[in-house]
Write a protein that holds these residues in place. Structure first.
Motif, PDB file in Angstrom:
ATOM      1  N   MET A   1       4.025 -12.622 -53.035  1.00  0.00           N
ATOM      2  CA  MET A   1       5.107 -13.483 -52.571  1.00  0.00           C
ATOM      3  C   MET A   1       5.590 -12.971 -51.214  1.00  0.00           C
ATOM      4  SD  MET A   1       8.686 -14.412 -54.504  1.00  0.00           S
ATOM      5  CE  MET A   1       7.773 -15.050 -55.905  1.00  0.00           C
ATOM      6  N   GLY A   2       5.700 -13.864 -50.218  1.00  0.00           N
ATOM      7  CA  GLY A   2       6.049 -13.456 -48.870  1.00  0.00           C
ATOM      8  C   GLY A   2       7.511 -13.108 -48.710  1.00  0.00           C
ATOM      9  N   LEU A   3       7.798 -12.446 -47.607  1.00  0.00           N
ATOM     10  CA  LEU A   3       9.166 -12.058 -47.292  1.00  0.00           C
ATOM     11  C   LEU A   3       9.909 -13.260 -46.727  1.00  0.00           C
ATOM     12  CD1 LEU A   3      10.808  -9.372 -47.308  1.00  0.00           C
ATOM     13  CD2 LEU A   3      10.320  -9.244 -44.863  1.00  0.00           C
ATOM     14  N   GLN A   4      11.097 -13.496 -47.230  1.00  0.00           N
ATOM     15  CA  GLN A   4      11.917 -14.614 -46.770  1.00  0.00           C
ATOM     16  C   GLN A   4      13.031 -14.096 -45.877  1.00  0.00           C
ATOM     17  OE1 GLN A   4      15.244 -16.861 -49.014  1.00  0.00           O
ATOM     18  NE2 GLN A   4      13.361 -17.922 -49.584  1.00  0.00           N
ATOM     19  N   LEU A   5      13.227 -14.780 -44.750  1.00  0.00           N
ATOM     20  CA  LEU A   5      14.328 -14.467 -43.854  1.00  0.00           C
ATOM     21  C   LEU A   5      15.225 -15.695 -43.807  1.00  0.00           C
ATOM     22  CD1 LEU A   5      12.429 -12.654 -40.981  1.00  0.00           C
ATOM     23  CD2 LEU A   5      13.758 -11.661 -42.810  1.00  0.00           C
ATOM     24  N   ARG A   6      16.492 -15.533 -44.127  1.00  0.00           N
ATOM     25  CA  ARG A   6      17.371 -16.686 -44.291  1.00  0.00           C
ATOM     26  C   ARG A   6      18.793 -16.356 -43.887  1.00  0.00           C
ATOM     27  NH1 ARG A   6      17.246 -15.160 -50.118  1.00  0.00           N
ATOM     28  NH2 ARG A   6      19.350 -14.397 -50.583  1.00  0.00           N
ATOM     29  N   ALA A   7      19.600 -17.379 -43.774  1.00  0.00           N
ATOM     30  CA  ALA A   7      21.023 -17.205 -43.551  1.00  0.00           C
ATOM     31  C   ALA A   7      21.680 -16.734 -44.840  1.00  0.00           C
ATOM     32  CB  ALA A   7      21.647 -18.526 -43.105  1.00  0.00           C
ATOM     33  N   ALA A   8      22.651 -15.848 -44.708  1.00  0.00           N
ATOM     34  CA  ALA A   8      23.337 -15.334 -45.888  1.00  0.00           C
ATOM     35  C   ALA A   8      24.102 -16.443 -46.593  1.00  0.00           C
ATOM     36  CB  ALA A   8      24.299 -14.218 -45.488  1.00  0.00           C
ATOM     37  N   THR A   9      24.071 -16.396 -47.902  1.00  0.00           N
ATOM     38  CA  THR A   9      24.838 -17.319 -48.737  1.00  0.00           C
ATOM     39  C   THR A   9      26.047 -16.580 -49.303  1.00  0.00           C
ATOM     40  OG1 THR A   9      23.659 -16.722 -50.751  1.00  0.00           O
ATOM     41  CG2 THR A   9      22.669 -18.450 -49.368  1.00  0.00           C
ATOM     42  N   PRO A  10      27.018 -17.293 -49.887  1.00  0.00           N
ATOM     43  CA  PRO A  10      28.158 -16.590 -50.507  1.00  0.00           C
ATOM     44  C   PRO A  10      27.709 -15.586 -51.568  1.00  0.00           C
ATOM     45  CG  PRO A  10      28.664 -18.917 -50.278  1.00  0.00           C
ATOM     46  CD  PRO A  10      27.215 -18.767 -49.912  1.00  0.00           C
ATOM     47  N   ALA A  56      13.531 -13.674 -55.815  1.00  0.00           N
ATOM     48  CA  ALA A  56      14.945 -13.547 -56.165  1.00  0.00           C
ATOM     49  C   ALA A  56      15.519 -12.196 -55.759  1.00  0.00           C
ATOM     50  CB  ALA A  56      15.128 -13.757 -57.669  1.00  0.00           C
ATOM     51  N   ALA A  57      14.656 -11.284 -55.326  1.00  0.00           N
ATOM     52  CA  ALA A  57      15.108  -9.928 -54.996  1.00  0.00           C
ATOM     53  C   ALA A  57      15.535  -9.837 -53.545  1.00  0.00           C
ATOM     54  CB  ALA A  57      13.994  -8.925 -55.277  1.00  0.00           C
ATOM     55  N   ARG A  58      16.785  -9.451 -53.304  1.00  0.00           N
ATOM     56  CA  ARG A  58      17.263  -9.211 -51.946  1.00  0.00           C
ATOM     57  C   ARG A  58      16.802  -7.822 -51.519  1.00  0.00           C
ATOM     58  NH1 ARG A  58      21.620 -11.242 -54.963  1.00  0.00           N
ATOM     59  NH2 ARG A  58      22.345 -13.319 -54.338  1.00  0.00           N
ATOM     60  N   ILE A  59      16.332  -7.732 -50.282  1.00  0.00           N
ATOM     61  CA  ILE A  59      15.716  -6.488 -49.813  1.00  0.00           C
ATOM     62  C   ILE A  59      16.583  -5.769 -48.792  1.00  0.00           C
ATOM     63  CG2 ILE A  59      13.769  -5.597 -48.465  1.00  0.00           C
ATOM     64  CD1 ILE A  59      12.045  -7.709 -49.784  1.00  0.00           C
ATOM     65  N   THR A  98      20.406  -2.471 -42.934  1.00  0.00           N
ATOM     66  CA  THR A  98      20.347  -1.775 -44.216  1.00  0.00           C
ATOM     67  C   THR A  98      19.263  -2.371 -45.097  1.00  0.00           C
ATOM     68  OG1 THR A  98      22.757  -1.537 -44.054  1.00  0.00           O
ATOM     69  CG2 THR A  98      21.741  -0.975 -46.166  1.00  0.00           C
ATOM     70  N   VAL A  99      18.474  -1.513 -45.714  1.00  0.00           N
ATOM     71  CA  VAL A  99      17.382  -1.947 -46.584  1.00  0.00           C
ATOM     72  C   VAL A  99      17.480  -1.192 -47.903  1.00  0.00           C
ATOM     73  CG1 VAL A  99      14.872  -1.955 -46.875  1.00  0.00           C
ATOM     74  CG2 VAL A  99      15.857  -2.569 -44.684  1.00  0.00           C
ATOM     75  N   GLU A 100      17.193  -1.886 -48.995  1.00  0.00           N
ATOM     76  CA  GLU A 100      17.142  -1.237 -50.310  1.00  0.00           C
ATOM     77  C   GLU A 100      16.135  -0.088 -50.258  1.00  0.00           C
ATOM     78  OE1 GLU A 100      18.847  -1.639 -52.966  1.00  0.00           O
ATOM     79  OE2 GLU A 100      19.642  -3.690 -53.074  1.00  0.00           O
ATOM     80  N   PRO A 101      16.457   1.042 -50.919  1.00  0.00           N
ATOM     81  CA  PRO A 101      15.613   2.240 -50.798  1.00  0.00           C
ATOM     82  C   PRO A 101      14.130   2.001 -51.032  1.00  0.00           C
ATOM     83  CG  PRO A 101      17.653   2.787 -51.916  1.00  0.00           C
ATOM     84  CD  PRO A 101      17.669   1.301 -51.728  1.00  0.00           C
ATOM     85  N   ARG A 102      13.760   1.228 -52.041  1.00  0.00           N
ATOM     86  CA  ARG A 102      12.342   1.085 -52.373  1.00  0.00           C
ATOM     87  C   ARG A 102      11.575   0.242 -51.362  1.00  0.00           C
ATOM     88  NH1 ARG A 102      11.181  -3.803 -56.070  1.00  0.00           N
ATOM     89  NH2 ARG A 102       9.142  -2.806 -56.206  1.00  0.00           N
ATOM     90  N   TRP A 103      12.281  -0.417 -50.430  1.00  0.00           N
ATOM     91  CA  TRP A 103      11.623  -1.278 -49.454  1.00  0.00           C
ATOM     92  C   TRP A 103      11.640  -0.693 -48.042  1.00  0.00           C
ATOM     93  CZ3 TRP A 103       8.915  -5.153 -51.420  1.00  0.00           C
ATOM     94  CH2 TRP A 103       9.267  -5.663 -52.665  1.00  0.00           C
TER      95      TRP A 103
END
Length: 593
Positions: A1-10, A56-59, A98-103
């Motif tokens: 599954m590819g990396l998604q770059l998007r505008a932040a949602t609430p 569904a995972a934010r990175i 900022t990036v989640e540690p595992r990424w």
């Protein structure tokens, strides 16, 4: 599954606050832990968040602070006297990458940094500032950022203050990482309101409408379906004499070499404008004259002053082609975008500028500076400063307002006039400039033979011989513009929040309210209806990513413009993702602040 770059949602915001707490409070000790496990700051709600996700995972995320907020995170650590670049009107702050540690060992961080750069460039940003953790300094140096000589401390962390020009950062990025980005392009789900890649030449032009028609000219029937309101071509036809001149013997006009020095066209311009022919030089459109003249006069050591917002070709030529040192004379919405003559005089009084460019009437603001005011400013300016006055749209005001007579006698002044927009000859490519005989003569010597095609010379001469036709067209343009403005101002469902500004030429601007869709989103949605508008965001941060320029068309096409805008805003208004944090966009990053 590819990396998604998007505008932040609430929903993203709560995760952002939680991740910031885990990284900057618990992991790095920059901030004291909070019992709620959330870390917020005073810029939340105003700055821009770009988010990277995989499914569904934010990175990761990066935060951008635009200049129109009037404050930056760095204000907490340094005064404006200590860090003067914080006073720049086109400075964007990149922070909290900022990036989640595992990424952290993936492409998330570089892609977030790239996304931030693209978003900033699309909003007219010309310089960035960032606080980079000292232990990650090599990562920032590799992308072209440079220390300014200031170090700040926050909790247990030490940061270097870094800066870079957007154009330079783009060049470094494409040189070093262009191949990698092109490979990743097909793998990234890019949901930002800015194209993944910039134009190859880095210049933002209008004219996407011709792409819709077909630049291979195999589907020209599309010209009847596409509303080309993204370029400022005339809505009206050229004078009858123009069509007659082109139709009389098109075979001959196509195969015959024109007069090598455009002698007949020069003579016609001289007669129509009451100017000595030796003060004139012609070119294949104003861009031809701009490139030729500026290339002769300017070097990378030259200092140039441009109005901002202003026609993007001048910034492209001076900054990206020649590499001059360019300053901006900022026009302000609260001043009605007018040029304040006293403020302009103060800006140029030291004589430090080799060239000052004034587009009058201005594109894209549509405002006109009275000739008397400009004459006074020029008269008081230093002899060492040359003035380039672009009068491409002056016919919509009054040709008597031209500074051409001044340019013919004052060696400091050059007037450039395109015959494209006012005379419905954009496809012909014909323009001229007026300068003192010595300056004009030098430019003519640097003009190749046959600079203007025979069809263009025939058309331009015929157009200049029918001023009555064009005066009527210009008057009708004002009526069409007023009607279009009124119809756009009354768009349903926006509660009067849209700001429509007319100006004096063949276009107007529409500014969308904060918290709603961006200009880029409106432009993209209107294209679904074959209606093409111009997003002004890349031209200047003054537009805050919210303003589009719309060319005046005929009654039927103007109605299509209004209908497309109405339909687009209805769609965007019901799309919750499109309205969230419209400063917000998505990206991938490695932890830094």
């Amino acid at each position: 599954m590819g990396l998604q770059l998007r505008a932040a949602t609430p929903e993203d915001l709560e995760w952002i606050y939680e991740l910031r707490h885990r990284v900057y409070a618990e992991e790095l000790g920059q901030h004291a832990p909070d019992p709620a496990g959330r870390l917020r700051d005073g810029l939340d709600g105003d700055n821009v968040y770009l988010v990277a996700a995989r499914g569904a995972a934010r990175i990761g995320f990066v935060s951008l602070t635009p200049p129109w907020l009037g404050r930056y995170a760095l204000d907490k650590y340094l005064t404006r006297d200590e860090l003067p670049l914080l006073t720049d009107g086109d400075l964007f702050e990149v922070r909290v990458l900022t990036v989640e540690p595992r990424w952290r060992t993936t492409a998330a961080a570089p892609l977030l940094m790239y996304a931030a750069l693209r978003w900033i460039a699309a909003r007219g940003g010309r310089r960035v500032v960032a606080m980079g953790r000292s232990e990650l300094l090599d990562m920032y140096l590799a992308v072209g950022l440079r220390p300014v000589g200031r170090t700040v401390h926050s909790g247990a962390l030490t940061f270097e203050v870094l800066t870079g020009d957007v154009a330079g950062l783009r060049e470094v990025t494409m040189d070093r990482y262009g191949t990698t980005l092109e490979r990743l392009r097909s793998e990234v789900d890019w949901r930002l309101d800015v194209p993944f890649a910039p134009r190859p030449d880095g210049c933002e032009h209008g004219g996407a409408s011709f792409t819709a028609i077909g630049t291979d000219f195999r589907s020209l029937h599309r010209r009847h379906q596409v509303v080309a309101a993204d370029v400022l071509d005339a809505w009206f036809p050229p004078a009858p004499g123009v069509r007659a001149a082109l139709a009389e013997d098109p075979d001959w006009a196509a195969r015959t070499s024109p007069p090598s020095g455009a002698e007949g066209l020069l003579a016609e311009i001289a007669a129509a404008r009451a100017l000595p022919v030796e003060t004139l030089a012609v070119g294949a459109g104003s861009s031809d004259l701009i490139f030729r003249a500026f290339g002769q006069w300017l070097t990378p050591e030259s200092r140039v002053l441009l109005t901002d917002p202003g026609y993007g070709e001048y910034a492209h030529v001076t900054e990206k082609v020649i590499g001059c040192r360019v300053d901006r004379f900022r026009l302000r919405r609260e001043d009605g975008w007018r040029i304040d003559p006293a403020r302009l005089s103060a800006a140029v009084e030291s004589g430090r500028y080799d060239l000052v460019v004034v587009v009058n009437p201005n594109n894209p603001t549509g405002r006109h500076a009275p000739a008397a005011e400009l004459r006074s400013v020029i008269a008081a300016a230093a002899d060492s400063t040359r003035w380039w006055i672009d009068e491409a749209y002056l016919g919509y005001v009054d040709l008597a307002e031209s500074l051409a007579q001044l340019a013919a006698t004052d060696p400091r002044v050059v007037v450039c006039t395109s015959l494209s927009k006012m005379y419905a000859l954009s496809g012909m490519r014909a323009a001229y400039l007026v300068a003192d005989p010595v300056t004009a003569g030098r430019l003519r010597r640097w003009t190749p033979p046959w600079p203007v095609s025979l069809p263009a010379q025939l058309a331009a001469v015929a157009a200049l011989r029918d001023p009555a036709h064009y005066r009527g067209c210009w008057l009708r343009t004002h009526a069409l513009r007023r009607q279009l403005a009124g119809d756009l101002d009354g768009l349903a469902g926006l509660d009067g929040a849209v700001v429509v500004e007319e100006g004096v030429a063949n276009f107007l601007t529409v500014t969308l309210p904060a918290g709603g869709p961006s200009a880029a989103q409106l432009v993209n949605e209107c294209r679904r209806h074959d209606v093409y508008l111009r997003d002004l965001s890349p031209l200047s941060p003054e537009y805050r990513g919210r303003t589009v320029r719309i060319a005046v068309r005929d009654t039927a096409e103007n109605a299509r413009i209004v209908a497309a805008c109405r339909a687009a805003l209805e769609v965007l208004g019901t799309d919750s993702d499109s309205l969230v944090a419209m400063p917000a966009v998505t990206s991938a990053a490695g932890s830094a602040r």
